[in-house]
Design a protein around this motif. Sequence first.
Motif, PDB file in Angstrom:
ATOM      1  N   GLY A 118      53.519  49.291 -26.738  1.00 15.42           N
ATOM      2  CA  GLY A 118      54.058  48.809 -28.003  1.00 15.42           C
ATOM      3  C   GLY A 118      55.544  48.538 -27.940  1.00 15.42           C
ATOM      4  O   GLY A 118      56.021  47.502 -28.424  1.00 15.42           O
ATOM      5  N   VAL A 119      56.296  49.448 -27.345  1.00 15.72           N
ATOM      6  CA  VAL A 119      57.737  49.252 -27.223  1.00 15.72           C
ATOM      7  C   VAL A 119      58.040  48.029 -26.374  1.00 15.72           C
ATOM      8  O   VAL A 119      58.896  47.200 -26.721  1.00 15.72           O
ATOM      9  CB  VAL A 119      58.395  50.510 -26.626  1.00 15.72           C
ATOM     10  CG1 VAL A 119      59.831  50.222 -26.191  1.00 15.72           C
ATOM     11  CG2 VAL A 119      58.367  51.656 -27.637  1.00 15.72           C
ATOM     12  N   TYR A 164      58.407  50.366 -34.584  1.00 14.13           N
ATOM     13  CA  TYR A 164      59.174  50.680 -33.382  1.00 14.13           C
ATOM     14  C   TYR A 164      59.606  52.148 -33.414  1.00 14.13           C
ATOM     15  O   TYR A 164      59.535  52.861 -32.401  1.00 14.13           O
ATOM     16  CB  TYR A 164      60.405  49.758 -33.310  1.00 14.13           C
ATOM     17  CG  TYR A 164      61.018  49.605 -31.944  1.00 14.13           C
ATOM     18  CD1 TYR A 164      61.625  50.687 -31.302  1.00 14.13           C
ATOM     19  CD2 TYR A 164      61.012  48.385 -31.296  1.00 14.13           C
ATOM     20  CE1 TYR A 164      62.205  50.549 -30.056  1.00 14.13           C
ATOM     21  CE2 TYR A 164      61.584  48.236 -30.031  1.00 14.13           C
ATOM     22  CZ  TYR A 164      62.182  49.323 -29.424  1.00 14.13           C
ATOM     23  OH  TYR A 164      62.745  49.185 -28.187  1.00 14.13           O
ATOM     24  N   PHE A 170      51.916  53.758 -26.860  1.00 12.10           N
ATOM     25  CA  PHE A 170      53.242  53.549 -27.421  1.00 12.10           C
ATOM     26  C   PHE A 170      54.184  52.875 -26.432  1.00 12.10           C
ATOM     27  O   PHE A 170      55.085  52.138 -26.825  1.00 12.10           O
ATOM     28  CB  PHE A 170      53.826  54.863 -27.943  1.00 12.10           C
ATOM     29  CG  PHE A 170      53.900  55.973 -26.938  1.00 12.10           C
ATOM     30  CD1 PHE A 170      55.057  56.187 -26.228  1.00 12.10           C
ATOM     31  CD2 PHE A 170      52.813  56.801 -26.722  1.00 12.10           C
ATOM     32  CE1 PHE A 170      55.131  57.211 -25.306  1.00 12.10           C
ATOM     33  CE2 PHE A 170      52.880  57.832 -25.802  1.00 12.10           C
ATOM     34  CZ  PHE A 170      54.042  58.036 -25.086  1.00 12.10           C
ATOM     35  N   THR A 229      54.670  56.442 -19.590  1.00  7.73           N
ATOM     36  CA  THR A 229      55.044  55.214 -20.285  1.00  7.73           C
ATOM     37  C   THR A 229      56.130  54.476 -19.546  1.00  7.73           C
ATOM     38  O   THR A 229      56.402  53.340 -19.816  1.00  7.73           O
ATOM     39  CB  THR A 229      55.538  55.530 -21.701  1.00  7.73           C
ATOM     40  OG1 THR A 229      56.733  56.321 -21.620  1.00  7.73           O
ATOM     41  CG2 THR A 229      54.480  56.271 -22.488  1.00  7.73           C
ATOM     42  N   SER A 241      47.721  60.564 -26.858  1.00  3.82           N
ATOM     43  CA  SER A 241      48.831  60.778 -27.781  1.00  3.82           C
ATOM     44  C   SER A 241      49.560  62.081 -27.469  1.00  3.82           C
ATOM     45  O   SER A 241      48.978  63.173 -27.609  1.00  3.82           O
ATOM     46  CB  SER A 241      48.325  60.825 -29.220  1.00  3.82           C
ATOM     47  OG  SER A 241      49.305  61.360 -30.084  1.00  3.82           O
ATOM     48  N   TYR A 264      56.846  54.538 -32.424  1.00  2.00           N
ATOM     49  CA  TYR A 264      56.700  54.637 -30.966  1.00  2.00           C
ATOM     50  C   TYR A 264      57.745  55.597 -30.400  1.00  2.00           C
ATOM     51  O   TYR A 264      57.454  56.381 -29.486  1.00  2.00           O
ATOM     52  CB  TYR A 264      56.861  53.270 -30.318  1.00  2.00           C
ATOM     53  CG  TYR A 264      55.750  52.292 -30.599  1.00  2.00           C
ATOM     54  CD1 TYR A 264      54.413  52.684 -30.604  1.00  2.00           C
ATOM     55  CD2 TYR A 264      56.031  50.952 -30.836  1.00  2.00           C
ATOM     56  CE1 TYR A 264      53.397  51.787 -30.848  1.00  2.00           C
ATOM     57  CE2 TYR A 264      55.023  50.033 -31.079  1.00  2.00           C
ATOM     58  CZ  TYR A 264      53.701  50.456 -31.079  1.00  2.00           C
ATOM     59  OH  TYR A 264      52.698  49.549 -31.311  1.00  2.00           O
ATOM     60  N   GLU A 304      56.674  59.133 -31.093  1.00  2.00           N
ATOM     61  CA  GLU A 304      55.545  59.528 -30.255  1.00  2.00           C
ATOM     62  C   GLU A 304      56.016  59.940 -28.865  1.00  2.00           C
ATOM     63  O   GLU A 304      55.452  60.852 -28.246  1.00  2.00           O
ATOM     64  CB  GLU A 304      54.542  58.378 -30.145  1.00  2.00           C
ATOM     65  CG  GLU A 304      53.257  58.725 -29.403  1.00  2.00           C
ATOM     66  CD  GLU A 304      52.321  59.650 -30.165  1.00  2.00           C
ATOM     67  OE1 GLU A 304      52.018  60.740 -29.647  1.00  2.00           O
ATOM     68  OE2 GLU A 304      51.902  59.278 -31.273  1.00  2.00           O
ATOM     69  N   SER A 305      57.054  59.292 -28.383  1.00  2.00           N
ATOM     70  CA  SER A 305      57.574  59.634 -27.060  1.00  2.00           C
ATOM     71  C   SER A 305      58.565  60.786 -27.103  1.00  2.00           C
ATOM     72  O   SER A 305      59.150  61.151 -26.077  1.00  2.00           O
ATOM     73  CB  SER A 305      58.253  58.414 -26.434  1.00  2.00           C
ATOM     74  OG  SER A 305      59.423  58.061 -27.157  1.00  2.00           O
ATOM     75  N   TYR A 312      48.106  48.859 -30.662  1.00  4.65           N
ATOM     76  CA  TYR A 312      48.675  49.788 -29.688  1.00  4.65           C
ATOM     77  C   TYR A 312      48.911  51.165 -30.312  1.00  4.65           C
ATOM     78  O   TYR A 312      48.691  52.199 -29.670  1.00  4.65           O
ATOM     79  CB  TYR A 312      49.980  49.233 -29.126  1.00  4.65           C
ATOM     80  CG  TYR A 312      49.810  47.985 -28.295  1.00  4.65           C
ATOM     81  CD1 TYR A 312      48.618  47.717 -27.621  1.00  4.65           C
ATOM     82  CD2 TYR A 312      50.833  47.050 -28.180  1.00  4.65           C
ATOM     83  CE1 TYR A 312      48.447  46.574 -26.862  1.00  4.65           C
ATOM     84  CE2 TYR A 312      50.684  45.898 -27.412  1.00  4.65           C
ATOM     85  CZ  TYR A 312      49.483  45.662 -26.759  1.00  4.65           C
ATOM     86  OH  TYR A 312      49.330  44.522 -26.002  1.00  4.65           O
ATOM     87  N   GLU A 313      49.333  51.186 -31.563  1.00  5.07           N
ATOM     88  CA  GLU A 313      49.543  52.452 -32.263  1.00  5.07           C
ATOM     89  C   GLU A 313      48.242  53.245 -32.347  1.00  5.07           C
ATOM     90  O   GLU A 313      48.199  54.447 -32.069  1.00  5.07           O
ATOM     91  CB  GLU A 313      50.086  52.178 -33.668  1.00  5.07           C
ATOM     92  CG  GLU A 313      49.990  53.333 -34.650  1.00  5.07           C
ATOM     93  CD  GLU A 313      51.025  54.406 -34.432  1.00  5.07           C
ATOM     94  OE1 GLU A 313      50.882  55.484 -35.043  1.00  5.07           O
ATOM     95  OE2 GLU A 313      51.956  54.184 -33.650  1.00  5.07           O
TER      96      GLU A 313
END
Length: 463
Positions: free
Chosen positions: A216-217, A241, A213, A463, A429, A244, A247-248, A207-208
Motif C-alpha cells: 500500500g505504501v 497512508y 501495508f 515490508t 497483520s 499503513y 500498522e508498521s 491492500y488494507e
Amino acid sequence: MTIDQHGLAMSGASRAAVRHYDQAIDELLHFRVEVDAESAAALADSPDFPMGQVLAAYLGLLTTEADDARAARQRFAAWRARIDHPSLLPRERAHVEAVQALLDGDFLTCGALLGRITEEHPRDALALAAGHQVDFFTGDARSLRDRIGGALNAWHDDDRHVGHVLGMYAFGLEEAGHYDRSEEVGLRAVELNARDVWGIHAVVHTYEMQGRFGDGVRYLDARLDDWSTGTFFNVHNWWHYSLYALESGDAARALAIYDAVLAGGQSSMELLDAAALLWRLLLEGSPEEKRWRALADAWPVRVAEPFYAFNDMHAVMSYVGAGRFQDAEELIRGREAYLAEPRPGVTNQAMTARVGLPVCRALVAFGKADYDAAVDLLYPIRHRVNEFGGSHAQRDAVQKTLLEATLRGGRLDLARVLVSERINVRPCSPFNWLKQGALAEQLGDRAAAAAARLRAEELVRRT
C-alpha cells in the motif's frame, strides 16, 4: 431535448448548460472541487434544467453536512414549485423522486429508486455515482458491488468514463470481500485514468484488508501526484497512508501526516478522518491531548443537529480524546431526544438507535476506563456496525475499541475470540500479532507472548 455525453436524453437545457453539466459529471467522478462551479454554471445558463437541479441537489445532500442539506432542500423545493412535473422525461421524474427521498432523510428508498434508474439506464453516470455513495453511507456492501456490476456490461472500453465505473466496482468488490478481483479491477481503472482517486482508493482498501501495508505504501508513493492534491479525497487517502504507517509501528510518521494534512480539516469527512487516526493512537496509549483539543473545537457546529450517526461517533471520539466528557454526553442526550420523536422513513434514526448511540456511549465509557460497560455495549452490535455506514477500514476503529476494552477490562475469553478472529482473517497483520502477545501476557504465557511479538516484528521487516 438534448443528449448528454453518455447518450441520455435531457430536457430544459441549452447547449451551454449541457456542456457544463457533462463537465460537472466528469469533475464529480474525479472528486474534484470544480464540480460545484460547473454545476452552478449549468443552472446559471438554464435555471430550470431538470438534471442540473438534480445534480445540484445530490451535491448538497451527499456531503453529510447538515447546512448543505438544508440549502439543497430549499433550492429543490423552490424549483419543484415552479415546474410542470408531468412534463419531465421519465428518467428525470425518477431522479426527482430519488432526490426527494434523500431530502426526506430516506437513504434506503433513494438507493432503491436509483437502482431502478440504473436498471433502465445503465449508462446514467449520475445515478451510478449517487447510488454508490448512498450504498457507502448505509454500509451496504452487496449493493456497493452489484449496483455497479449490474451496469458494467453497458459500458465499453472506449467510453470516457469506463475507468471511473471500474473504480467504483473495485471498491464494491473490496467491501464485499473479493480482494483479488478488486485489485485486478482497481488497477485496470487506474491504468485507464491515472487520476481516478476512487480507483486508487479501492486498491488501497484492498491492500488494507489483506494486511499488505508495504504494498500500500509503495502504491501510494508511486502515484503521489495523482491522488494527493486537487480533489475532495486528498485527506482521506492520506489517512489511509497513515494507517499503513501505524500498522508498521511508525506512529511518528502517522503523526507527521496528521500535522501536515489532517489537522485543520474543514469538512465533516476530513474531521472524521482526523478523529479516526487520533483514536487509534489513543487506543495504543498515545493521548495527543493538544491535537484532540483543537479537533474537538471543530465539531460542535457540525453535529448541532442529528444528520448522520457516523459523524456523531467521530465527534464523540474527539470530545472523549480531549477530555470533554460533558460535550460528549450532551451530544448523546440530544440524540436520545431525537429518537424520542419517531420519524418514519428517516434512515439516520434507525442508524442512531441500532448503532450510533451504543457506539457513542461505549466511547464515553472507554474514555472513563469503564471497560466492562464499553464491552457490554459494543459486543452485541459488533456484527452490525456496518449499518451506520463507512467502510470496513473505517469501522475497524469500533472493533479495535472493543478488543482493547476486553484486554484492559480482563474479559480475556472475549479477547481470545476477537484476537483469533482477526489473526485468522489477516495473519499478516503485525497489529493482530501484537494483540495476541498482549493477550498471552495477561494469561501468563510469556513464551507465547514473546513468540507473537517476534512474529509482528518479522512481518514489519518483510515490508
